[in-house]
Design an enzyme around this catalytic site. Sequence first.
Site, PDB file in Angstrom:
ATOM      1  N   GLU A 119       1.916  -3.906  -7.268  1.00 62.04           N
ATOM      2  CA  GLU A 119       1.664  -3.023  -6.542  1.00 62.04           C
ATOM      3  C   GLU A 119       2.500  -1.788  -6.267  1.00 62.04           C
ATOM      4  O   GLU A 119       1.776  -0.600  -5.654  1.00 62.04           O
ATOM      5  CB  GLU A 119       2.086  -3.831  -4.840  1.00 62.04           C
ATOM      6  CG  GLU A 119       1.339  -5.216  -4.752  1.00 62.04           C
ATOM      7  CD  GLU A 119       1.295  -6.028  -5.691  1.00 62.04           C
ATOM      8  OE1 GLU A 119       2.670  -6.943  -6.307  1.00 62.04           O
ATOM      9  OE2 GLU A 119       0.414  -7.452  -6.015  1.00 62.04           O
TER      10      GLU A 119
ATOM     11  N   PHE B 220       0.732  -8.684   0.309  1.00 63.71           N
ATOM     12  CA  PHE B 220       1.449  -8.746  -1.103  1.00 63.71           C
ATOM     13  C   PHE B 220       1.256  -7.279  -0.905  1.00 63.71           C
ATOM     14  O   PHE B 220       1.696  -6.421  -1.863  1.00 63.71           O
ATOM     15  CB  PHE B 220       0.760  -8.776  -2.068  1.00 63.71           C
ATOM     16  CG  PHE B 220       0.118 -10.328  -2.190  1.00 63.71           C
ATOM     17  CD1 PHE B 220       1.829 -11.452  -1.498  1.00 63.71           C
ATOM     18  CD2 PHE B 220      -0.967 -11.108  -2.467  1.00 63.71           C
ATOM     19  CE1 PHE B 220       1.434 -12.734  -1.739  1.00 63.71           C
ATOM     20  CE2 PHE B 220      -0.870 -12.172  -2.373  1.00 63.71           C
ATOM     21  CZ  PHE B 220       0.293 -12.987  -1.720  1.00 63.71           C
TER      22      PHE B 220
ATOM     23  N   HIS C  13      -0.803 -16.005   3.406  1.00 57.03           N
ATOM     24  CA  HIS C  13      -1.579 -15.499   3.191  1.00 57.03           C
ATOM     25  C   HIS C  13      -2.271 -14.951   4.705  1.00 57.03           C
ATOM     26  O   HIS C  13      -3.309 -15.033   4.843  1.00 57.03           O
ATOM     27  CB  HIS C  13      -2.561 -15.758   2.261  1.00 57.03           C
ATOM     28  CG  HIS C  13      -2.606 -16.226   0.712  1.00 57.03           C
ATOM     29  ND1 HIS C  13      -1.385 -17.168   0.445  1.00 57.03           N
ATOM     30  CD2 HIS C  13      -2.519 -15.752  -0.729  1.00 57.03           C
ATOM     31  CE1 HIS C  13      -1.129 -17.043  -0.786  1.00 57.03           C
ATOM     32  NE2 HIS C  13      -2.171 -16.235  -1.473  1.00 57.03           N
TER      33      HIS C  13
END
Lengths: 358, 322
Positions: free
Chosen positions: B60, B86, B129
């Site tokens: 990332e 993330f 999530h």
Amino acid sequence: MAVSDRSASHLGEAVGLSDEQLIEMYRLVALTRALDERMWVLNRAGRIPFVISGQGHEGAQVAITWPLRKQHDWVAPFYRSIATCLTFGMSPRDILTAQYATANDPSSGGRQMPGHYGSREHNLVSVSSPVATQLLHAIGIALAAKVRGTDQVAMTFMGEGSSNQGDVHEGLNFAAIHKLPFVFVVENNGYAISVPSAKELAVEDVASRAGGYGMPGLVVDGSDVLECYRVATEAVDRARSGGGPTLIEAKVTRLTAHSSDDQQTKYRSEEELASEKARDPLPRFRAQLVDAGILTDHVEQRLGADIKAVVDDATQYAESQPDPDPSTAMRWVYAEEWPSEAPPPWGFGTAGGHAEEH
Amino acid sequence: MPAKTFIEAIREGMADEMRHDGSIIVLGEDVGKKGGVFLATDGLWAEFGDDRVIDTPLTESQIIGTSIGAAINGLRPVAEIQFADFIHPAFNQLVSEAARLRYRSNNGYSCPMVVRAPYGGGVHGALYHSQSVEAFFTHVPGLKVVIPSTPYDAKGLLRSSIRDDDPVLFFEHKKMYRSVRGEVPDGEYAVPLGRAAVTRAGTQLTVIGYGLMAHYALEAAERVADDGISAEVIDLRTLRPLDKESVLDSVRKTGKCLVVYEDNRFGGYGAEVAAIVAEEAFDYLDGPVTRMAGPDVPGVLQPRPRGLVHDQPGEDRRRDPD
Ligand SMILES: Cc1ncc(C[n+]2csc(CCOP(=O)(O)OP(=O)(O)O)c2C)c(N)n1
Ligand SMILES: [Mg+2]
């Protein structure tokens, strides 16, 4: 000038540089040293708040930056990159106005700490303080060069301590996957502030990691200016011709404390400091050029006078420039101008790049 | 006007802009052949090819850092972070680099890029999530933060974000991708950044939300209307820059203010909105500004008859009979 004056000596021929180019390289190394020494004087005199030095790194920086095309290729430098910035087009005035944080300092308009150089005009990416972040910027620049087909090469520089950052791992992997026109230069001076490289690296050479990323890794003696130039030329040619990235590790010495706020005798012995002087690139390069008959007394006198005049000029210039106007401190958090399309605040932006060429 | 899902509008927004501007590239994990794990970039790789739709490694910080460099050298990257949860490995690149590049170079450099990321709960994502991460970034001068709630706004705001000359974080509530439909015109239109929308007029209370909460606020307003309470609803659409005037105008009219956000309550984005209302509309308020927000635990909890529980796969099967 007569053609005969330009002819290369044996030394020049051997490395593919004219004598004039060799003298210019030497001038840049010596100029950077003089400018750097001036900064310490100004710091001790209370004129500038902070110095972070390139002394000991200058030879490698000049030689490795040299093969790049100015105002075409790109460099993402770090805080010790004074010689790189001068080689790539910034002037001593530019460097010292950054040290003084004047309003017209081209690096940041007096916003950043000293040592955070940058120049849009010269394709030098603005330096920030968190180490190693710039590697990804150089790789993004190289990606854009590839996508746009611009034939540009991007190079970045940092210390061996910084090379342990996660961004370096992420970036080198990406650069090698896409065979980007990119060169990574590690200036290994054996220390990250006070921590010796044995405590930073389990391997002797950062360059030995390159193979794991799928790119060549080369170690070069950073006090050997012409060897640095040879290695860098190869890497830049490979990058430009589609051969992908290279890691160059130049073993250099740090002749000063980490910065003007550091006391290095606390962690380096007197013997070490004395013996490290032998790795100074400046006298070594000078001796090489004198032996080759390139650096004559006459040339050296002229250079010495010229360098002194340029450093004095830069000092006086920076001393006389105004501080930034406090009313500008709130500016440029965001774009303020919308040259095209509808202009509401926070509206369209410039919509730049909607060019016909695409 | 054809009705489209939220995610179709986003996909179309990207494709339209990419046709229009060859400097736009899309990069992220699985954005290529697969078209993204939510299919937001489906079809882009087939149309625009390897150079402009780039499957990155699982890195990332690299995705964001590379985008910054690409923006410096003439491209307009639209980066996808697979889940907002993330984005944290890229925090340094966003906060120290993208946000500060223009300021620290005294306007020498700019960083025109968009970072898209699905956020929010309600899809069995539990701790990692489901998060709402907007408050980390609305705090940072130099970043813009957009959270659309309708397909029309999603496409129009995405266009403005891509054309903007500063870094924009564009958060998309993943529960809305397929559950929310709306009219989206075919032609080129843009919704400007920094403008809230009054989505329901009312006189007695101002309810302020964004993303999925903008929908819940509307639903709640309809319900209390039956009890004779007239609530005005504001969908902020852009969190930074905040459309303060629309918020203050409404509160000055209604005299009451409820700020709704899905993120953890403490230090959430709504706390800033509440503080602004308290400071700048105090004389008009006839009660304290109130927040309704997620509880201060990691992840997102769902109400069940036996109490609040983590929103997990299988939770529906295990749920107590209502
Ligand atoms: C992310 C981050 N951590 C810590 C620092 C503080 N710091 C600045 S320079 C430095 C040492 C860097 O060593 P190295 O990379 O070897 O470069 P050198 O200074 O030796 O040239 C440290 C720890 C920083 N600037 N950024
Ligand atoms: Mg070091």
